[in-house]
Enzyme design. Structure first.
Site, PDB file in Angstrom:
ATOM      1  N   GLY A 125       0.825  -1.565  -0.303  1.00 18.95           N
ATOM      2  CA  GLY A 125       0.233   0.225   0.277  1.00 18.95           C
ATOM      3  C   GLY A 125       0.531   0.621  -0.279  1.00 18.95           C
ATOM      4  O   GLY A 125       1.806   1.482   0.600  1.00 18.95           O
ATOM      5  N   THR A 127      -0.174   4.030  -3.166  1.00 17.94           N
ATOM      6  CA  THR A 127      -0.810   5.123  -3.798  1.00 17.94           C
ATOM      7  C   THR A 127      -1.397   5.540  -3.247  1.00 17.94           C
ATOM      8  O   THR A 127      -2.180   4.907  -2.315  1.00 17.94           O
ATOM      9  CB  THR A 127      -0.681   4.574  -4.878  1.00 17.94           C
ATOM     10  N   THR A 133       1.798   9.321  -8.280  1.00 19.70           N
ATOM     11  CA  THR A 133       3.219   9.492  -8.477  1.00 19.70           C
ATOM     12  C   THR A 133       3.889   9.998  -7.130  1.00 19.70           C
ATOM     13  O   THR A 133       5.232  10.072  -6.970  1.00 19.70           O
ATOM     14  CB  THR A 133       3.424   9.423  -9.085  1.00 19.70           C
ATOM     15  N   THR A 159      -4.107  -3.758  -4.808  1.00 21.61           N
ATOM     16  CA  THR A 159      -4.394  -5.331  -5.241  1.00 21.61           C
ATOM     17  C   THR A 159      -4.368  -6.313  -4.332  1.00 21.61           C
ATOM     18  O   THR A 159      -3.001  -6.078  -3.523  1.00 21.61           O
ATOM     19  CB  THR A 159      -3.174  -5.805  -6.237  1.00 21.61           C
ATOM     20  N   GLU A 246       9.817  -4.518  -9.692  1.00 24.73           N
ATOM     21  CA  GLU A 246       8.383  -4.413 -10.053  1.00 24.73           C
ATOM     22  C   GLU A 246       8.659  -4.008 -12.040  1.00 24.73           C
ATOM     23  O   GLU A 246       7.802  -4.759 -12.099  1.00 24.73           O
ATOM     24  CB  GLU A 246       8.059  -3.145  -9.552  1.00 24.73           C
TER      25      GLU A 246
END
Lengths: 388, 259
Positions: A125, A127, A133, A159, A246
Site C-alpha cells: 500500500g 498510492t 506518483t 491489489t 517491479e
C-alpha cells in the site's frame, strides 16, 4: 556476449508452461467475467514453488533472482493467463523484499516462509487518492502510542486486498513540512488487513477483473512497533529499492501478453479465409504482426539487460524504466493489432484478444505512467531540466 | 522397494516430425522430451514408493546423442537416478533390439518391480515392455490401471474392454501401465533444480556388454519398407436445423447402429 540458451531458464519456462497448461482460455475468461480470484491457479503455482522462486532458500524459497522471476511471469502471461494470472502472484514474488532486506530477523522469519509457499497473501500500500506518483505527499499517518503505531488514512489500488492477510504500508510518521527533505519522515509498516479498523472497497475497473484492486481505509489501526520494517523515517528509501524490480517484472508480463496476442493473431490470420485465401496473406494484416514480433524480440533483450544488471547488483534504473516503457507500448500495440486482425470477432470475448487489449492498456499506466518514465529518462539519463 | 521405470524420450509431438528419407526412421537428432505415456509409469512408481514408506525409483532410457532432457523431467518429478544408454550403433534398432538394451540396463539394478508405458507416442509398437520381460525371463502384466504391493506380491487391476481383471503376481515382475490412470505430477521448481544433481549413468553398448550385431540397423529384424501419407479424413455432413434436425441426427445414428 553470449546468447546461448540457459538450461535452467529453459527448464523454468517448461515447468511453468506445464502448470499453466491446466488453465485454458475458458478458465481465464470465466474468472474475468465472474470477477473471481483464480484460487486453483494460485495454489498450483504455489505448490510448484514458482511463487517463492525469488525468495531466499533460507525462507523456503527458490533463491533465484529477478531474471528467473521475470521468466516465470512472462510464461504465465504468455499462457493466456495474462494479468489475471500474473497479478494473482506478482506481489508475493518480490513485494516483500524490503522485509528481507531491512526488516528484523523475527519479522522475516514470521512472514517470508508463508509468502514463499503461498499461504500468506501480502499486499502493498503506497498510492493514495491525492498522491499518485507524488509519493512524498502521502497523507496516511502513523502516530506512536507506547509500543504501537496508530494508523489513519486511505490508500488506493491495493491489489488483492480482500484476500490478503498483511499489507506492507507506507505511512508518514513525521509531517512533510517538519522534515529536512520530502522523502524523509515516511515509515514502512507491516499491517494486519483482517483488523476491523481496516475497510476495503473494491474499485470497479476496465480489466484484470479476476484480481481486485481496492480502496483501503485505515481508521485508527493499531500496529505493534515490532511490525515496523527497518528504521522509522526510512520507509521511502526502502520502497525505492523495489521499484526497479517491479518495473522489470511488469515488463516481462507485458512481453508475455504481447506473445500470446501475437500467437492468437497469427493463428487467426492463417485460418480465417476470406475472398478465397487466408487473411494473413494480405500484407495489410501480415506486416503489423511482423512488426510487433520485431518489437517484442527487442523488448525481451531490454528486459534481459535490466534484470541481469539488477541481479548483478548494478544500477538498473535506466534499463528497468526503458523496459517498462517499451514493453507496455509493444504489448498494447500488439494486442490492438491482434484485435484488428480478428475484425469483429476481436471485439467478442470468445476470442480472448479483447481481454489482452484491456489488460495491456493498464501497463501503460501502472506501476508508473509512460509520462513519468519519460520524465525519468529526460532528467536522469539525458540531463535535461526536471519538469516538475 | 526398488522400482525401475522404462522411459522413452521422443521428439516433441507438438512439432512437425520428420522421417529420414533413406531409412524411413523418425529423425531424433534434436531435443527429446519425456513421452507422456511414460509419465504415467513414473507417477505410478513414485506413488508406490510413497505408499511403501520408502524405496527408490530408477529410470532406464535409450536415446541418441546422450539426450537426457526427457529424463531430467522424470527426475524432476521425483525419480532418484537413471541409466541412459546412448550409442551411435543403436540407430535403427527395432523393438526387440530396444528390449535387449533396456533389459541389460535393468539387470544392473536388480529391481523388485519394472514399470513401462503400454506403448510409446512416436513408435506405437506396443511390444517393447513384454519383450523386455521376455529377455529378463520375468512375468509381465499388461494394461495395469491400478497397482498395489502386498509383501512379495503385486496386485494389479488389468484393464479390459469390459472392465478390469484382478491379477496377482509374485515380484519381480514387469507391468505396463495404461495411459491416463494416474495424474502425473508437475515438476516443481525445486524438483527441476534437484534433478540437475541427480546421478545419470551414461552407458554405451560396450559398457552394457551387448554385441553390436544384435542391435541397430544391422541387428534389426523389422524393416520399414514403405511410408505413405495418411489419407485425409473426409469432411462430415453438416445438418442445418430446419426444425427436423433431431430426426435426421437420429436417423444418421440409426444407420450407424449406434442407437
Amino acid at each position: 556476449m553470449d546468447f546461448s540458451k540457459n538450461e535452467d531458464h529453459e527448464a523454468i519456462r517448461d515447468g511453468v508452461r506445464r502448470v499453466c497448461a491446466q488453465f485454458p482460455d475458458e478458465y481465464w475468461r470465466e474468472k474475468d467475467d465472474q470477477h473471481e480470484f483464480p484460487w486453483d491457479f494460485y495454489s498450483a503455482m504455489a505448490e510448484g514453488g514458482w511463487i517463492g522462486i525469488a525468495i531466499p532458500e533460507q525462507y523456503g524459497g527458490g533463491g533465484q533472482g529477478i531474471t528467473e522471476a521475470s521468466i516465470v511471469l512472462e510464461e504465465v502471461a504468455a499462457s493466456g493467463a495474462a494479468m489475471n494470472g500474473c497479478s494473482a502472484m506478482h506481489l508475493s514474488m518480490f513485494g516483500m523484499e524490503p522485509i528481507r532486506k531491512y526488516g528484523s530477523p523475527e519479522l522475516a522469519n514470521e512472514i517470508l516462509p508463508g509468502v514463499a509457499n503461498g499461504t500468506i497473501h501480502a499486499a502493498f500500500g503506497v498510492t493514495e487518492p491525492d498522491a499518485g506518483t507524488d509519493t512524498t505527499s502521502i497523507r496516511t499517518r502513523a502516530e506512536r502510542d507506547g509500543d504501537e503505531y496508530v494508523v489513519t488514512g486511505a490508500k488506493v489500488w491495493t491489489t488483492k486486498a480482500p484476500y490478503c492477510d498483511v499489507c506492507l504500508l507506507l505511512v508518514r510518521t513525521t509531517p512533510k513540512e517538519e522534515c529536512d527533505g520530502p522523502t524523509q519522515g515516511m515509515t514502512l509498516l507491516l499491517v494486519d488487513l483482517k483488523d476491523p479498523a481496516v475497510d476495503i472497497t473494491p474499485i470497479p475497473k476496465v480489466g484484470r477483473n479476476a484480481v481486485v484492486s481496492c480502496e483501503v481505509r485505515y481508521d485508527g489501526l493499531r500496529v505493534p512497533v515490532s511490525r515496523r520494517v527497518g528504521e522509522e523515517g526510512e520507509g521511502f528509501r526502502y520502497i525505492l529499492d523495489g521499484l526497479n524490480p517491479e518495473r522489470i517484472l511488469i515488463s516481462a508480463e507485458a512481453l508475455g501478453i504481447g506473445r500470446v496476442a501475437l500467437k492468437k493473431a497469427v493463428d487467426y490470420a492463417n485460418s480465417r479465409v476470406i475472398f478465397g485465401r487466408p487473411i494473413g496473406q494480405n500484407q495489410g494484416i501480415a506486416f503489423p504482426l511482423a512488426d510487433s514480433h520485431a518489437r517484442l524480440q527487442a523488448v525481451e533483450l531490454v528486459i534481459r539487460e535490466a534484470s541481469w544488471r539488477y541481479d548483478n547488483g548494478m544500477d538498473c534504473g535506466e534499463q528497468a524504466n526503458l523496459a517498462k516503457y517499451l514493453a507496455s507500448e509493444a504489448a498494447f500495440e500488439c494486442a490492438d493489432r491482434a484485435m484488428q486482425t480478428h475484425g469483429g470477432f476481436g471485439y467478442a470475448k470468445e476470442y480472448d484478444v479483447e481481454r489482452y487489449w484491456r489488460e495491456s492498456r493498464l501497463m501503460k499506466i501502472a506501476p508508473v505512467s509512460q509520462e513519468m518514465v519519460m520524465n525519468f529518462v529526460s532528467s536522469k539519463v539525458l540531463g535535461l531540466p526536471k519538469s516538475y | 522397494m526398488k522400482v525401475v521405470v522404462c522411459v522413452k524420450q521422443i521428439p516433441d509431438p507438438a512439432l512437425p516430425g520428420e522421417l529420414n528419407p533413406t531409412t524411413n526412421l523418425l529423425k531424433r537428432d534434436g531435443k527429446l522430451i519425456l513421452d507422456e505415456s511414460d509419465s504415467y509409469g513414473v507417477e505410478m512408481a513414485l506413488q508406490l514408493v510413497e505408499a511403501a514408506g520408502g524405496g527408490e525409483v530408477s529410470l532406464v532410457s535409450m536415446a541418441p546423442n546422450n539426450e537426457m532432457s526427457g529424463l531430467r523431467t522424470a527426475l524432476a518429478m521425483g525419480a532418484d537416478d537413471a541409466i541412459l544408454v546412448s550409442d551411435e550403433n543403436l540407430a535403427g534398432t527395432d523393438a526387440l533390439g530396444t528390449a535387449k538394451v533396456l533389459a541389460a540396463a535393468i539387470r544392473r539394478l536388480s529391481p523388485d518391480l519394472i514399470l513401462a508405458g503400454v506403448e510409446s507416442s512416436d513408435g506405437y509398437t506396443g511390444t517393447v515392455p513384454e519383450m523386455v520381460a521376455g529377455v529378463l525371463d520375468l512375468p509381465s502384466v499388461t494394461f495395469a490401471k491400478q497397482i498395489s504391493i502386498d509383501g512379495d506380491t503385486v496386485k494389479v487391476q488389468r484393464q479390459t474392454e469390459a472392465g478390469y481383471d484382478d491379477v496377482e503376481c509374485k515380484l519381480p515382475v514387469l507391468l505396463s501401465v495404461t495411459a491416463g490412470v494416474v495424474e502425473p505430477r508437475y515438476p516443481s521448481f525445486k524438483g527441476i533444480m534437484a534433478a540437475k544433481k541427480k546421478p545419470v549413468e551414461a552407458l554405451d553398448l560396450q559398457g552394457l556388454g551387448i554385441d553390436l550385431n544384435t542391435v541397430g540397423l544391422v541387428g534389426a529384424r523389422q524393416e520399414t519398407i514403405r511410408v505413405t501419407e495418411a489419407e485425409e479424413r473426409e469432411s462430415g455432413e453438416i445438418i442445418v436445423d430446419d426444425g427436423d434436425a433431431h430426426q435426421r441426427i437420429a436417423e444418421f445414428l440409426g444407420e450407424l447402429k449406434v442407437i
